[in-house]
Design a protein around this motif. Sequence first.
Motif, mmCIF file in Angstrom:
data_model
loop_
_atom_site.group_PDB
_atom_site.id
_atom_site.type_symbol
_atom_site.label_atom_id
_atom_site.label_comp_id
_atom_site.label_asym_id
_atom_site.label_seq_id
_atom_site.Cartn_x
_atom_site.Cartn_y
_atom_site.Cartn_z
ATOM 1 N N LYS A 16 0.838 -1.216 0.000
ATOM 2 C CA LYS A 16 0.000 0.000 0.000
ATOM 3 C C LYS A 16 0.865 1.255 0.000
ATOM 4 O O LYS A 16 0.543 2.250 -0.653
ATOM 5 N N VAL A 17 1.958 1.217 0.740
ATOM 6 C CA VAL A 17 2.861 2.367 0.807
ATOM 7 C C VAL A 17 3.448 2.643 -0.585
ATOM 8 O O VAL A 17 3.503 3.791 -1.036
ATOM 9 N N LEU A 18 3.857 1.578 -1.287
ATOM 10 C CA LEU A 18 4.397 1.728 -2.651
ATOM 11 C C LEU A 18 3.325 2.254 -3.599
ATOM 12 O O LEU A 18 3.598 3.111 -4.442
ATOM 13 N N GLN A 19 2.095 1.760 -3.426
ATOM 14 C CA GLN A 19 0.981 2.191 -4.281
ATOM 15 C C GLN A 19 0.675 3.675 -4.054
ATOM 16 O O GLN A 19 0.328 4.398 -4.989
ATOM 17 N N MET A 20 0.831 4.122 -2.786
ATOM 18 C CA MET A 20 0.555 5.539 -2.490
ATOM 19 C C MET A 20 1.455 6.446 -3.330
ATOM 20 O O MET A 20 1.030 7.479 -3.818
ATOM 21 N N LYS A 21 2.720 6.045 -3.476
ATOM 22 C CA LYS A 21 3.620 6.859 -4.322
ATOM 23 C C LYS A 21 3.129 6.837 -5.768
ATOM 24 O O LYS A 21 3.067 7.885 -6.418
ATOM 25 N N LYS A 22 2.776 5.646 -6.267
ATOM 26 C CA LYS A 22 2.302 5.528 -7.662
ATOM 27 C C LYS A 22 1.082 6.409 -7.890
ATOM 28 O O LYS A 22 0.935 7.031 -8.930
ATOM 29 N N ASP A 23 0.188 6.451 -6.885
ATOM 30 C CA ASP A 23 -1.064 7.216 -7.011
ATOM 31 C C ASP A 23 -0.875 8.699 -6.676
ATOM 32 O O ASP A 23 -1.853 9.466 -6.687
ATOM 33 N N GLY A 24 0.335 9.076 -6.302
ATOM 34 C CA GLY A 24 0.597 10.474 -5.950
ATOM 35 C C GLY A 24 -0.034 10.880 -4.620
ATOM 36 O O GLY A 24 -0.299 12.063 -4.393
ATOM 37 N N LYS A 25 -0.284 9.871 -3.728
ATOM 38 C CA LYS A 25 -0.873 10.186 -2.413
ATOM 39 C C LYS A 25 0.245 10.354 -1.392
ATOM 40 O O LYS A 25 1.124 9.497 -1.278
ATOM 41 N N LYS A 26 0.209 11.439 -0.645
ATOM 42 C CA LYS A 26 1.265 11.721 0.335
ATOM 43 C C LYS A 26 1.143 10.797 1.556
ATOM 44 O O LYS A 26 0.030 10.426 1.948
ATOM 45 N N ILE A 27 2.283 10.481 2.143
ATOM 46 C CA ILE A 27 2.339 9.561 3.283
ATOM 47 C C ILE A 27 2.625 10.346 4.571
ATOM 48 O O ILE A 27 3.594 11.109 4.627
ATOM 49 N N ALA A 28 1.777 10.159 5.563
ATOM 50 C CA ALA A 28 1.966 10.836 6.862
ATOM 51 C C ALA A 28 2.581 9.853 7.848
ATOM 52 O O ALA A 28 1.983 8.833 8.187
ATOM 53 N N GLY A 45 -5.215 8.739 11.891
ATOM 54 C CA GLY A 45 -5.001 8.486 10.469
ATOM 55 C C GLY A 45 -3.565 8.511 9.996
ATOM 56 O O GLY A 45 -3.322 8.544 8.785
ATOM 57 N N VAL A 46 -2.603 8.473 10.917
ATOM 58 C CA VAL A 46 -1.193 8.405 10.502
ATOM 59 C C VAL A 46 -0.983 7.089 9.732
ATOM 60 O O VAL A 46 -1.492 6.049 10.132
ATOM 61 N N ASP A 47 -0.248 7.140 8.616
ATOM 62 C CA ASP A 47 -0.048 5.941 7.798
ATOM 63 C C ASP A 47 1.069 5.044 8.341
ATOM 64 O O ASP A 47 0.935 3.829 8.357
ATOM 65 N N ILE A 48 2.166 5.686 8.758
ATOM 66 C CA ILE A 48 3.303 4.916 9.289
ATOM 67 C C ILE A 48 3.698 5.488 10.648
ATOM 68 O O ILE A 48 3.965 6.690 10.770
ATOM 69 N N VAL A 49 3.709 4.628 11.661
ATOM 70 C CA VAL A 49 4.158 5.039 12.994
ATOM 71 C C VAL A 49 5.604 4.593 13.125
ATOM 72 O O VAL A 49 5.914 3.416 12.929
ATOM 73 N N LEU A 50 6.465 5.537 13.438
ATOM 74 C CA LEU A 50 7.888 5.224 13.578
ATOM 75 C C LEU A 50 8.274 5.186 15.056
ATOM 76 O O LEU A 50 8.168 6.202 15.755
ATOM 77 N N VAL A 51 8.698 4.016 15.507
ATOM 78 C CA VAL A 51 9.281 3.925 16.845
ATOM 79 C C VAL A 51 10.748 4.302 16.648
ATOM 80 O O VAL A 51 11.609 3.456 16.376
ATOM 81 N N GLY A 52 10.997 5.590 16.707
ATOM 82 C CA GLY A 52 12.323 6.113 16.389
ATOM 83 C C GLY A 52 13.279 5.927 17.557
ATOM 84 O O GLY A 52 12.872 5.892 18.722
ATOM 85 N N GLN A 220 5.985 12.898 4.846
ATOM 86 C CA GLN A 220 6.694 13.659 5.882
ATOM 87 C C GLN A 220 6.693 12.875 7.187
ATOM 88 O O GLN A 220 5.765 12.110 7.453
ATOM 89 N N VAL A 221 7.734 13.091 7.986
ATOM 90 C CA VAL A 221 7.786 12.517 9.335
ATOM 91 C C VAL A 221 8.239 13.599 10.309
ATOM 92 O O VAL A 221 9.070 14.452 9.962
ATOM 93 N N LEU A 222 7.658 13.603 11.498
ATOM 94 C CA LEU A 222 8.106 14.487 12.578
ATOM 95 C C LEU A 222 8.140 13.685 13.877
ATOM 96 O O LEU A 222 7.503 12.633 13.989
#
Length: 272
Positions: A16-28, A45-52, A220-222
Amino acid sequence: MAGYIVEDTKKITTQKVLQMKKDGKKIAMLTCYDYTTAQIVDQAGVDIVLVGDSASNVMAGNATTLPITIDQMIYHARSVARGVKRAMVVCDMPFGTYQVSREDGIRNAVRMMAESGVDALKLEGGEEIIDTVRGIINAGIPVVGHLGLTPQSIYKFGGYGVRAKEDAEAEKLIRDARLLEEAGCFAIVLEKIPAGLSKKVCRNLTIPVIGIGAGSADGQVLVIQDMLGMNVSFKPKFLRQYAQLNDVMTDAIGQYVTDVKSGDFPNEEESY
Ligand code: KIV
């Protein structure tokens, strides 16, 4: 407020993450380190949670990301994974767990996946760690790359300034990004580099590029404490603060202290 609660709870996958790029959808993407916050981040609605490994700074109060251990990262990652239903959960491999040898990196990656329940791992670096990245992906583990300002190398860089301003470093970064894509990474984080360079990498790659201090990218990630305004002294140019939680929390806790000391809390309705 309710408008931000996400109804579609279908799990975000690497496909899905790869498809988001193909579809031009931004990833939060947003960092998170505990169960309670993970539930909120996921529902919002965050797409990817990073345990940084920024947990080392914001959770433990260390000056750098270097001291956090694999056991501590697994503890944070497991707590977050329990709180998330929809988002993809990615965990940083901490300093020292993948730089020594390929075998060591694969063994630590396998342990982190097995013990934490996250969906993918993130590693800092390009060419220097490419054999290890390939080995981890061959073991069936999805990997996110991380280039530009890679905080685990802070003592080599000598500071947290913008990276890849000079041609040689920019060209190496472009080469590294391509190598990571060829090795099978499904996304790359670019930290603190010129916006023009980030755009170039986005155009060159089919996998999404997620920026932090890197201008506009595929996502984007913060760090959550930073974007919620919990740490008043940290306000770099790239940071947008979406709340002033430091003020909100200080007021609430101050009121609690006042109420306890005055005897106003608890009242009769708050007593058994
Ligand atoms: O550890 C972290 O929070 C990170 C992000 C800044 C990308 O790696």
